[in-house]
Design a protein around this motif. Sequence first.
Motif, mmCIF file in Angstrom:
data_model
loop_
_atom_site.group_PDB
_atom_site.id
_atom_site.type_symbol
_atom_site.label_atom_id
_atom_site.label_comp_id
_atom_site.label_asym_id
_atom_site.label_seq_id
_atom_site.Cartn_x
_atom_site.Cartn_y
_atom_site.Cartn_z
ATOM 1 N N CYS A 285 -18.900 13.595 -17.631
ATOM 2 C CA CYS A 285 -18.921 12.832 -18.713
ATOM 3 C C CYS A 285 -20.305 11.625 -18.352
ATOM 4 C CB CYS A 285 -18.256 12.725 -19.852
ATOM 5 S SG CYS A 285 -16.897 14.559 -20.192
ATOM 6 N N VAL A 286 -20.394 10.723 -19.541
ATOM 7 C CA VAL A 286 -21.418 9.227 -19.287
ATOM 8 C C VAL A 286 -20.935 8.463 -20.278
ATOM 9 C CG1 VAL A 286 -23.312 10.608 -18.527
ATOM 10 C CG2 VAL A 286 -23.688 10.724 -20.308
ATOM 11 N N MET A 287 -20.926 7.307 -20.523
ATOM 12 C CA MET A 287 -20.505 6.122 -21.609
ATOM 13 C C MET A 287 -21.718 6.478 -22.523
ATOM 14 S SD MET A 287 -17.673 5.398 -20.209
ATOM 15 C CE MET A 287 -17.697 4.415 -21.133
ATOM 16 N N ALA A 288 -21.362 5.365 -23.017
ATOM 17 C CA ALA A 288 -23.109 5.387 -23.977
ATOM 18 C C ALA A 288 -23.802 4.078 -23.913
ATOM 19 C CB ALA A 288 -21.976 4.699 -25.976
ATOM 20 N N ARG A 289 -25.068 4.429 -24.076
ATOM 21 C CA ARG A 289 -25.801 3.805 -23.373
ATOM 22 C C ARG A 289 -25.804 2.043 -24.492
ATOM 23 N NH1 ARG A 289 -30.966 7.093 -21.768
ATOM 24 N NH2 ARG A 289 -30.943 7.005 -23.281
ATOM 25 N N THR A 290 -26.140 0.653 -23.990
ATOM 26 C CA THR A 290 -26.523 0.107 -24.949
ATOM 27 C C THR A 290 -27.863 0.106 -26.174
ATOM 28 O OG1 THR A 290 -28.616 -1.205 -23.706
ATOM 29 C CG2 THR A 290 -26.600 -2.258 -23.129
ATOM 30 N N ASP A 291 -27.418 -0.165 -27.512
ATOM 31 C CA ASP A 291 -28.160 -0.454 -28.778
ATOM 32 C C ASP A 291 -29.708 -0.494 -27.960
ATOM 33 O OD1 ASP A 291 -29.719 -0.439 -31.365
ATOM 34 O OD2 ASP A 291 -28.546 -1.409 -32.077
ATOM 35 N N PRO A 292 -30.807 -0.455 -28.513
ATOM 36 C CA PRO A 292 -30.952 1.523 -29.382
ATOM 37 C C PRO A 292 -30.818 2.370 -28.488
ATOM 38 C CG PRO A 292 -33.582 -0.256 -29.210
ATOM 39 C CD PRO A 292 -31.772 -0.497 -27.762
ATOM 40 N N TYR A 293 -30.842 2.521 -27.315
ATOM 41 C CA TYR A 293 -30.712 3.267 -26.490
ATOM 42 C C TYR A 293 -30.103 4.940 -27.033
ATOM 43 C CZ TYR A 293 -34.027 0.699 -24.012
ATOM 44 O OH TYR A 293 -35.064 0.333 -23.835
ATOM 45 N N GLU A 294 -29.024 4.385 -28.081
ATOM 46 C CA GLU A 294 -27.909 6.120 -28.877
ATOM 47 C C GLU A 294 -28.522 5.636 -29.934
ATOM 48 O OE1 GLU A 294 -26.466 7.707 -27.679
ATOM 49 O OE2 GLU A 294 -26.275 6.940 -24.715
ATOM 50 N N GLU A 295 -29.173 5.391 -30.255
ATOM 51 C CA GLU A 295 -29.615 4.812 -31.636
ATOM 52 C C GLU A 295 -31.199 5.202 -31.814
ATOM 53 O OE1 GLU A 295 -26.684 3.150 -31.456
ATOM 54 O OE2 GLU A 295 -28.361 2.289 -30.466
ATOM 55 N N GLU A 296 -32.825 4.760 -32.382
ATOM 56 C CA GLU A 296 -33.476 5.193 -32.429
ATOM 57 C C GLU A 296 -35.003 4.768 -30.995
ATOM 58 O OE1 GLU A 296 -33.094 1.925 -35.873
ATOM 59 O OE2 GLU A 296 -32.568 2.228 -33.751
ATOM 60 N N GLN A 297 -33.464 5.031 -29.739
ATOM 61 C CA GLN A 297 -34.422 5.574 -28.886
ATOM 62 C C GLN A 297 -33.293 6.194 -27.846
ATOM 63 O OE1 GLN A 297 -36.168 2.429 -26.364
ATOM 64 N NE2 GLN A 297 -36.767 1.263 -28.511
ATOM 65 N N ALA A 298 -32.709 6.781 -28.757
ATOM 66 C CA ALA A 298 -31.772 7.905 -27.644
ATOM 67 C C ALA A 298 -32.241 8.992 -27.296
ATOM 68 C CB ALA A 298 -31.156 8.542 -28.961
ATOM 69 N N ASP A 299 -33.607 9.343 -27.264
ATOM 70 C CA ASP A 299 -34.569 10.494 -26.478
ATOM 71 C C ASP A 299 -35.023 9.831 -25.095
ATOM 72 O OD1 ASP A 299 -36.511 9.222 -28.333
ATOM 73 O OD2 ASP A 299 -37.500 11.270 -28.163
ATOM 74 N N ALA A 300 -35.062 8.719 -24.871
ATOM 75 C CA ALA A 300 -35.549 8.003 -23.608
ATOM 76 C C ALA A 300 -34.381 8.587 -22.210
ATOM 77 C CB ALA A 300 -34.961 6.223 -23.843
ATOM 78 N N THR A 301 -35.756 8.002 -21.470
ATOM 79 C CA THR A 301 -34.999 8.827 -20.222
ATOM 80 C C THR A 301 -34.665 8.986 -19.640
ATOM 81 O OG1 THR A 301 -36.815 8.428 -19.118
ATOM 82 C CG2 THR A 301 -37.377 10.834 -20.333
ATOM 83 N N PRO A 302 -33.440 8.800 -18.501
ATOM 84 C CA PRO A 302 -32.834 8.007 -17.858
ATOM 85 C C PRO A 302 -33.530 7.496 -16.818
ATOM 86 C CG PRO A 302 -31.651 10.270 -17.277
ATOM 87 C CD PRO A 302 -33.103 10.489 -18.873
#
Length: 559
Positions: A285-302
């Motif tokens: 399991c993984v933690m939530a990334r900081t805003d906006p990487y769970e929102e507008e840029q949620a599909d940003a790569t690792p």
Amino acid sequence: GVALDSARGYLVRSRLSQALDAAGLAGGRVFDSATRDDDIRMFFSTNFRAAQYSATVTGPLISANAASGTLTVTATATFPTTFMRVVGINTMSVQAATTITRLNREMELVLVMDNTGSMQWDSKMPSMQTAARNLLSILYGTRDTIDRFNVGIVPFITMVRPGNQYASWTNTPASVVRNVASGGMTRVSGSATVTVNTTVAHGFRTGDIITIAGATGTNASPYNGPKYIYADPSVNTRFTYRIAYSSSSVPTLTPGGTITATRAMTYPGSSGWSGYPGAGGWGGCVMARTDPYEEEQADATPTTRPFDRYFWQSTYDSVRGQSMTFADRNHATVSSNDWPFRRNDWRSGSLSESSNRSPNAGCQLPAVLPLQPSRAAAEAVINAMSPIAYGGTHFNLGMAWGWRVLSPNYRGLWGSPSVSTLPGNYETALRDKVVVILTDGQNEWISETWDDNDYNSDDRIYSDYSGYTRLEAGLLGVTTEAGAVTVMNDRFTRLCNAMKAQGIIVYTILLGTSSPATAPVFQACASQPEYYFFAPSSNDLNGIFTQIGNQLRRLRISR
């Protein structure tokens, strides 16, 4: 006379061909439907009026090849001649045929499914599983794979488990050492709470285990050692922790010297229980990334923004030989080396919340299934899902992973069972990307008030751990559950809008609750008003998934 009868024959054959074309196209649109042949016959009889030509019709005869996606429809019309009777020809027969080759649109479908503890009630989980399997049955028919169709599954609770095969997507944790300011450690007389001020921003979070070293004084040992801290989100140089002592042995501090606060962020070792997620290490399991990487840029790569692995530090009470409750974790007797991989198995009822000491606690989900063609593989993940009574619900995090499964930014990153060409590009001709998300409640944290087991009465409220760590850590900018619900719902809305802007089609299903906090955001998230469904009970799920399946099937062949 022969010419006139022949012309009449050509006319009948033309009308027969037109009727077969209409019937064949209608059948192609419902190729896998049980009513397909009835639809073909209805369209044929509507478009060819046999009585108009005094004709007797044989057919239509229907032949379908599911493997090639072809549908052949033939018919023969026999009618009386007029002038050709004088040479002994009393009837004339004409035959026509049409072959429809179904060119399916490509579809990438992701099911984002709630696995939270409340799904154990009122047959919600088995009903959802049955309905999801039936949706796949509608789309696959009797086959395990069909051309240009791929499906993924994302189970979620307050976190998502992509799987520990994606360790390369995550950060390696680093130890952090912070000096305590001169005179920066204080305790109010009679209180068990110690306040610490560091010389620079500490970067610690509520729930971290911080090792205090260098505190001196009379009976000062309770001040030192591993401490479960409470970090004030509004003051980044301050945190507090609790100490355990008796009224007959009150500790005191001596000013001076160097006091350090260290967070040793090390992942668990190799020991563990065989057969459990995370046995032998990180559970995936993984933690939530900081805003906006769970929102507008949620599909940003690792590569753009790596993930942090989900785990909390050990909070085992080595003195009393038992796991610590939430409030107990504030006491000094904490061993940072105890990492038993014991999981909270509410499915069997064998373990309770307080007996769980695993850094993977709650990470019992089936791993994310990336886009792949097999119906059997998708059903295996659906069958493996089970209610996990831990943490609460963060459906916005589940939706973010639904986007990642569809995002071309992740093409080639998922590995088997996906292929290097998936996911496909956004908004490509003859390709649709679809998400179906289901939840049975609102975004929430499970929080309880726990007795500190000391002579003070200042008990505290502590939340379960989640993809945002603990509620009290303030990673959402708030520390109240009501505030967290508002923030997560707002982030869900931003996420949905970003996905739809890329042409992703969104279906939303709210099961068993018309929560005023959830219903509006699920309605707004759906791509069209009719793509939002409210299921009053689990008995309604099968009908809803059937309706969605029929819509998706028509979408593949008629849009």
